[in-house]
Scaffold this motif. Structure first.
Motif, PDB file in Angstrom:
ATOM      1  N   ALA A  21      67.727  11.099  42.229  1.00 22.97           N
ATOM      2  CA  ALA A  21      68.827  11.554  41.371  1.00 22.97           C
ATOM      3  C   ALA A  21      68.765  10.921  39.994  1.00 22.97           C
ATOM      4  CB  ALA A  21      70.171  11.244  42.035  1.00 22.97           C
ATOM      5  N   LEU A  22      68.300   9.674  39.940  1.00 21.16           N
ATOM      6  CA  LEU A  22      68.224   8.958  38.668  1.00 21.16           C
ATOM      7  C   LEU A  22      66.841   9.030  38.038  1.00 21.16           C
ATOM      8  CD1 LEU A  22      70.269   5.745  39.585  1.00 21.16           C
ATOM      9  CD2 LEU A  22      71.091   7.941  38.706  1.00 21.16           C
ATOM     10  N   ASP A  23      65.894   9.644  38.748  1.00 23.20           N
ATOM     11  CA  ASP A  23      64.520   9.776  38.256  1.00 23.20           C
ATOM     12  C   ASP A  23      63.954   8.412  37.871  1.00 23.20           C
ATOM     13  OD1 ASP A  23      62.172  11.071  37.584  1.00 23.20           O
ATOM     14  OD2 ASP A  23      62.814  11.517  35.534  1.00 23.20           O
ATOM     15  N   LEU A  24      64.027   7.481  38.827  1.00 17.47           N
ATOM     16  CA  LEU A  24      63.655   6.090  38.579  1.00 17.47           C
ATOM     17  C   LEU A  24      62.260   5.780  39.093  1.00 17.47           C
ATOM     18  CD1 LEU A  24      66.787   4.013  39.678  1.00 17.47           C
ATOM     19  CD2 LEU A  24      65.846   4.126  37.369  1.00 17.47           C
ATOM     20  N   GLN A  55      56.186  -3.826  50.659  1.00 15.70           N
ATOM     21  CA  GLN A  55      56.461  -2.556  51.308  1.00 15.70           C
ATOM     22  C   GLN A  55      57.621  -2.641  52.296  1.00 15.70           C
ATOM     23  OE1 GLN A  55      52.257  -1.258  52.424  1.00 15.70           O
ATOM     24  NE2 GLN A  55      52.857   0.363  50.969  1.00 15.70           N
ATOM     25  N   SER A  56      58.348  -3.746  52.251  1.00 16.76           N
ATOM     26  CA  SER A  56      59.548  -3.911  53.060  1.00 16.76           C
ATOM     27  C   SER A  56      60.780  -3.739  52.186  1.00 16.76           C
ATOM     28  CB  SER A  56      59.554  -5.297  53.713  1.00 16.76           C
ATOM     29  OG  SER A  56      58.431  -5.468  54.549  1.00 16.76           O
ATOM     30  N   VAL A  57      61.955  -3.764  52.827  1.00 14.66           N
ATOM     31  CA  VAL A  57      63.220  -3.679  52.099  1.00 14.66           C
ATOM     32  C   VAL A  57      64.006  -4.956  52.345  1.00 14.66           C
ATOM     33  CG1 VAL A  57      65.376  -2.415  51.788  1.00 14.66           C
ATOM     34  CG2 VAL A  57      63.269  -1.169  52.331  1.00 14.66           C
ATOM     35  N   PHE A  58      64.163  -5.755  51.296  1.00  8.13           N
ATOM     36  CA  PHE A  58      65.032  -6.928  51.312  1.00  8.13           C
ATOM     37  C   PHE A  58      65.957  -6.734  50.111  1.00  8.13           C
ATOM     38  CE2 PHE A  58      66.671 -11.108  51.245  1.00  8.13           C
ATOM     39  CZ  PHE A  58      66.335 -11.739  52.441  1.00  8.13           C
ATOM     40  N   GLY A  59      67.042  -5.998  50.347  1.00  8.02           N
ATOM     41  CA  GLY A  59      67.810  -5.374  49.285  1.00  8.02           C
ATOM     42  C   GLY A  59      68.304  -6.281  48.180  1.00  8.02           C
ATOM     43  N   ALA A  60      68.619  -7.527  48.497  1.00  8.69           N
ATOM     44  CA  ALA A  60      69.189  -8.404  47.481  1.00  8.69           C
ATOM     45  C   ALA A  60      68.217  -8.722  46.361  1.00  8.69           C
ATOM     46  CB  ALA A  60      69.673  -9.716  48.120  1.00  8.69           C
ATOM     47  N   VAL A  61      66.904  -8.623  46.649  1.00  7.88           N
ATOM     48  CA  VAL A  61      65.958  -9.130  45.650  1.00  7.88           C
ATOM     49  C   VAL A  61      64.688  -8.316  45.446  1.00  7.88           C
ATOM     50  CG1 VAL A  61      66.728 -11.535  45.907  1.00  7.88           C
ATOM     51  CG2 VAL A  61      64.857 -10.691  47.332  1.00  7.88           C
ATOM     52  N   ASN A  62      64.270  -7.441  46.392  1.00  4.93           N
ATOM     53  CA  ASN A  62      62.870  -7.007  46.293  1.00  4.93           C
ATOM     54  C   ASN A  62      62.647  -5.549  45.901  1.00  4.93           C
ATOM     55  OD1 ASN A  62      63.081  -5.544  48.734  1.00  4.93           O
ATOM     56  ND2 ASN A  62      61.097  -6.296  49.461  1.00  4.93           N
ATOM     57  N   MET A  63      63.526  -4.979  45.096  1.00  5.92           N
ATOM     58  CA  MET A  63      63.157  -3.741  44.433  1.00  5.92           C
ATOM     59  C   MET A  63      62.035  -4.047  43.435  1.00  5.92           C
ATOM     60  SD  MET A  63      65.503  -1.112  42.204  1.00  5.92           S
ATOM     61  CE  MET A  63      65.395  -2.110  40.695  1.00  5.92           C
ATOM     62  N   HIS A  64      61.095  -3.130  43.282  1.00  9.34           N
ATOM     63  CA  HIS A  64      60.015  -3.276  42.309  1.00  9.34           C
ATOM     64  C   HIS A  64      60.135  -2.154  41.291  1.00  9.34           C
ATOM     65  CE1 HIS A  64      58.466  -5.805  45.547  1.00  9.34           C
ATOM     66  NE2 HIS A  64      57.588  -6.301  44.688  1.00  9.34           N
ATOM     67  N   THR A  65      60.055  -2.495  40.015  1.00  8.75           N
ATOM     68  CA  THR A  65      60.309  -1.509  38.974  1.00  8.75           C
ATOM     69  C   THR A  65      59.640  -1.918  37.669  1.00  8.75           C
ATOM     70  OG1 THR A  65      62.081  -0.230  37.905  1.00  8.75           O
ATOM     71  CG2 THR A  65      62.468  -2.605  38.222  1.00  8.75           C
ATOM     72  N   THR A  66      59.788  -1.075  36.651  1.00  7.78           N
ATOM     73  CA  THR A  66      59.203  -1.329  35.336  1.00  7.78           C
ATOM     74  C   THR A  66      60.288  -1.608  34.306  1.00  7.78           C
ATOM     75  OG1 THR A  66      59.283   0.961  34.524  1.00  7.78           O
ATOM     76  CG2 THR A  66      57.406   0.352  35.912  1.00  7.78           C
ATOM     77  N   ALA A  67      59.902  -2.221  33.197  1.00  7.74           N
ATOM     78  CA  ALA A  67      60.853  -2.478  32.118  1.00  7.74           C
ATOM     79  C   ALA A  67      61.377  -1.171  31.537  1.00  7.74           C
ATOM     80  CB  ALA A  67      60.185  -3.319  31.022  1.00  7.74           C
ATOM     81  N   THR A  68      60.500  -0.193  31.347  1.00  2.59           N
ATOM     82  CA  THR A  68      60.941   1.088  30.797  1.00  2.59           C
ATOM     83  C   THR A  68      61.955   1.765  31.701  1.00  2.59           C
ATOM     84  OG1 THR A  68      58.947   1.498  29.489  1.00  2.59           O
ATOM     85  CG2 THR A  68      60.158   3.432  30.226  1.00  2.59           C
ATOM     86  N   ALA A  69      61.721   1.739  33.003  1.00  2.77           N
ATOM     87  CA  ALA A  69      62.655   2.369  33.940  1.00  2.77           C
ATOM     88  C   ALA A  69      64.025   1.707  33.884  1.00  2.77           C
ATOM     89  CB  ALA A  69      62.097   2.307  35.359  1.00  2.77           C
ATOM     90  N   MET A  70      64.053   0.374  33.791  1.00  2.89           N
ATOM     91  CA  MET A  70      65.334  -0.316  33.776  1.00  2.89           C
ATOM     92  C   MET A  70      66.076  -0.117  32.456  1.00  2.89           C
ATOM     93  SD  MET A  70      65.946  -1.622  36.722  1.00  2.89           S
ATOM     94  CE  MET A  70      65.358   0.026  37.185  1.00  2.89           C
ATOM     95  N   ALA A  71      65.362  -0.144  31.341  1.00  2.00           N
ATOM     96  CA  ALA A  71      66.039   0.075  30.058  1.00  2.00           C
ATOM     97  C   ALA A  71      66.570   1.500  29.967  1.00  2.00           C
ATOM     98  CB  ALA A  71      65.093  -0.224  28.907  1.00  2.00           C
ATOM     99  N   GLU A  72      65.795   2.464  30.441  1.00  2.00           N
ATOM    100  CA  GLU A  72      66.281   3.847  30.426  1.00  2.00           C
ATOM    101  C   GLU A  72      67.507   3.991  31.315  1.00  2.00           C
ATOM    102  OE1 GLU A  72      64.787   8.462  31.118  1.00  2.00           O
ATOM    103  OE2 GLU A  72      63.495   6.796  31.747  1.00  2.00           O
ATOM    104  N   PHE A  73      67.474   3.389  32.495  1.00  2.00           N
ATOM    105  CA  PHE A  73      68.637   3.445  33.387  1.00  2.00           C
ATOM    106  C   PHE A  73      69.882   2.889  32.705  1.00  2.00           C
ATOM    107  CE2 PHE A  73      71.387   0.940  36.165  1.00  2.00           C
ATOM    108  CZ  PHE A  73      71.928   1.941  36.951  1.00  2.00           C
TER     109      PHE A  73
END
Length: 364
Positions: A188-191, A244-262
């Motif tokens: 939905a957020l195209d992240l 490749q696991s989910v540890f929600g409090a800390v382990n999302m992996h992303t880019t600087a561009t994706a976060m600034a756009e969000f």
């Protein structure tokens, strides 16, 4: 180390600060992005993505920003609220029956999302559990007494935030945090952001490294991060199984561009976050919910449902130095994501070059 990328006119000082961080050795691998009026006006990449210094940091390099991940756990929870699976102010125990004991009978999702549920760390009984034993860690939270009466005090739920939300979603919505984020929120957020990095993106992930060998011991939040062991151990956090696991409090992996756009679209009345959540929950997400001394942060802070807010910004950061924010004063968004685990002085210097202040987190 050279810097790759671009800056539009008017952002020369931002590039100069970033260059100084690299030249001084304070930065060894990072991405910086600034968005304004719907477009990226700064994208800078520097250093290396791996500890062997063979892979240059690129614009699509993914990195784990620790607690910046929590903002997206919030969005998953609120999307379930919009779907009608649960409510912000009903007791969690209505859905997750095992949770409703030892003083937690009245704990609500709002308490969890604003870090007032009284479980800022896993209980001592969880010390022997493996970092990736999700079921056992959730059960430990369900069995434990809160450290304070829910709703009466404040402390960021440093490692527990994702497991609490995951437990609620499993019980109330019949789904998991990872599934709801990756199947609903992310599209939905195209992240370009992942809880559980797919095989096809593993070669984009940056290795974390300490700026100083005793970095974990220097953290104010260290007492809240030790159970279960491993969240600050780069041998664990750089492993494929962790990525490749989910540890929600800390382990999302992303880019600087994706976060600034969000963050650039976070407050927009016709943006994707409002479309995902609807007007009422979007307003709830951005509204200041509680201001108090946060014992984990060690300072007075204002929380919305998932973000830190003050008069100048809506923001979220993570231990190690990564941070992203929307400037309420200047109407730009910035994300600084790093693999070199140190303090937040680097992001603060970038913010200052933009006219922002990352040190003020008081009452709105």
């Amino acid at each position: 180390m050279s810097i790759e990328g671009f800056t539009e006119p008017g952002y020369d000082e931002v590039r100069q600060v970033f260059q100084r961080l690299v030249d001084s050795g304070r930065e060894t691998g990072a991405g910086l992005s600034v968005w304004r009026e719907g477009r990226e006006v700064v994208r800078l990449n520097a250093g290396w993505a791996d500890t062997g210094r063979s892979r240059p940091w690129r614009g699509d390099t993914l990195v784990m920003p620790y607690s910046l991940s929590k903002a997206f756990v919030t969005l998953a929870a609120l999307s379930a609220v919009r779907q009608g699976a649960l409510a912000l102010d009903e007791p969690i125990a209505k859905y997750w029956r095992e949770y409703g004991g030892r003083g937690k009978e009245g704990t609500t999702l709002r308490h969890v999302l604003t870090h007032q549920a009284g479980q800022p760390r896993f209980p001592a009984e969880a010390a022997g559990l493996d970092l990736l034993d999700d079921a056992a860690l959730r059960d430990s939270l369900a069995r434990a007494a809160p450290e304070y009466v829910p709703g009466t005090s404040l402390g960021e739920h440093a490692l527990t935030y994702g497991h609490l939300v995951d437990g609620i979603l499993r019980a109330a919505a019949g789904t998991t945090l990872g599934a709801l984020f990756n199947d609903v929120v992310r599209p939905a957020l195209d992240l370009d952001a992942w809880f559980g990095v797919p095989d096809s993106a593993l070669d984009r992930v940056a290795d974390l490294e300490y700026a100083h060998h005793d970095w974990p011991q220097q953290l104010h939040a260290a007492p809240w991060l030790g159970i279960p062991a491993g969240a600050l151990d780069t041998e664990r956090t750089n492993s494929q199984v962790w990525r490749q696991s989910v540890f929600g409090a800390v382990n999302m992996h992303t880019t600087a561009t994706a976060m600034a756009e969000f963050f650039s679209r976070l407050t927009s009345e016709d943006g994707p976050v409002r479309q995902l959540l609807g007007p009422q929950l979007h307003t709830e997400l951005l509204t200041s919910q509680v201001t108090d001394h946060d014992e984990v942060f060690g300072t007075r802070i204002t929380w919305t449902l998932g973000f830190v807010r003050d008069k100048g910004k809506i923001a979220k950061g993570g231990i190690g130095g990564s941070a992203a924010w929307w400037s309420l004063r200047h109407h730009h968004a910035c994300a600084y994501l790093t693999r070199r685990l140190d303090d937040h002085s680097r992001a603060a210097e970038i913010a200052a070059a933009l006219g922002d202040d990352l040190t003020v987190v008081g009452e709105d």
